[in-house]
Design a protein around this motif. Structure first.
Motif: not given
Length: 276
Positions: A17-18, A20, A101, A104-105, A108, A113, A116, A118, A141
């Motif tokens: 898991t990542l 935010a 996001l 973040a993707r 990941a 990962y 994601i 939040t 997310a």
């Protein structure tokens, strides 16, 4: 099952898991829960680096991640390059969250990962007009706090129970949220809001203020502080001068009680923008 246990159980099914991670209480609880569920090796945090976020938060987020033993990705998000964000309409947060996001993707995908997450909680969902939530949902997310019905009070209770340093940290929306809709967002405007808030906190320290907001209304400025500090703030001429000296110049400065989301009150019908 108690709320902390439910949260850990929920995250245990996410895989690597990542999170935010803004440094606020919500995302810190999600991050800490993920570590409890999956182990530090299978959890990481991603934090935006942007003029819209106070630089003072960088070291705090890094320290929190280091204490948990998780990898911390600090990434430049460059939302000011996006017209829809810079123009500062009522759906500004949609463009901000989209940029975060999307970044973040990429992180990941590069580091393997599977999910994601939040820090969106049940209170955020109940608040109604939150275009950023829609942007995150469109990008897949996960929102464990909201999914379990954990509101802000419940999240803070978990943070206190786990001894997290963020348990009583004031809510801190990005600096762009201080600028009235329709007033173009620039690095200069963001920087002067940050300087003005820092000055206000310093001058009001003796009054133990929790919430401080400097609202850039275009032709004027409104300082919002906790109710108990309003009268002392109004009586302090140096406070208005410090705000002007932060880069606002000779503008009218009013001082009012703090209200979360007060900029949305300036919209005639925020809900009309929900699907814009």
């Amino acid at each position: 099952m108690l709320p902390p246990d439910r949260l850990v159980h929920e995250l245990a099914g996410y895989g690597r898991t990542l999170v935010a991670f803004s440094g606020g209480v919500d995302s810190s609880v999600v991050l800490a829960a993920a570590v409890r569920a999956l182990g530090a090796a299978d959890v990481a945090a991603v934090t935006a680096v942007s003029p819209s976020l106070p630089a003072s938060e960088h070291s705090l987020t890094a320290e929190f991640c280091a204490d948990l033993g998780v990898k911390h990705h600090m990434v430049e998000t460059r939302e000011l390059d996006v017209d829809g964000y810079r123009e500062n309409g009522p759906t500004r947060c949609y463009f901000c969250k989209s940029t975060l996001l999307d970044t973040a993707r990429q992180v990941a995908a590069a580091h393997g990962y599977a999910a994601i997450t939040t820090g969106t909680n049940a209170s955020d969902v109940a608040a109604g007009f939150r275009p950023g939530i829609r942007a995150a949902a469109e990008r897949g997310a996960r929102t464990p706090l909201a999914d379990l019905g954990l509101d802000k009070e419940a999240v803070r209770a978990i943070a206190r129970g786990w001894g997290l340093s963020t348990a009583d940290k004031p809510a801190a929306a990005c600096l762009s949220s201080r600028i009235a809709y329709g007033v173009t967002i620039t690095p200069q405007r963001l920087a002067r809001v940050e300087r003005a808030e820092a000055a206000a906190r310093r001058l009001l320290a003796a009054h133990h203020v929790h919430n401080v907001r400097v609202r850039d209304l275009g032709e004027s400025v409104r300082l919002e502080v906790d109710d108990h500090a309003v009268v002392p703030a109004r009586d302090d001429a140096s406070l208005r001068e410090a705000i002007r000296s932060a880069g606002f110049g000779a503008v009218d400065v009013t001082i009012e009680p703090f209200r979360s989301g007060s900029m949305n009150a300036l919209l005639e019908n925020p809900e009309s923008w929900r699907h814009a």
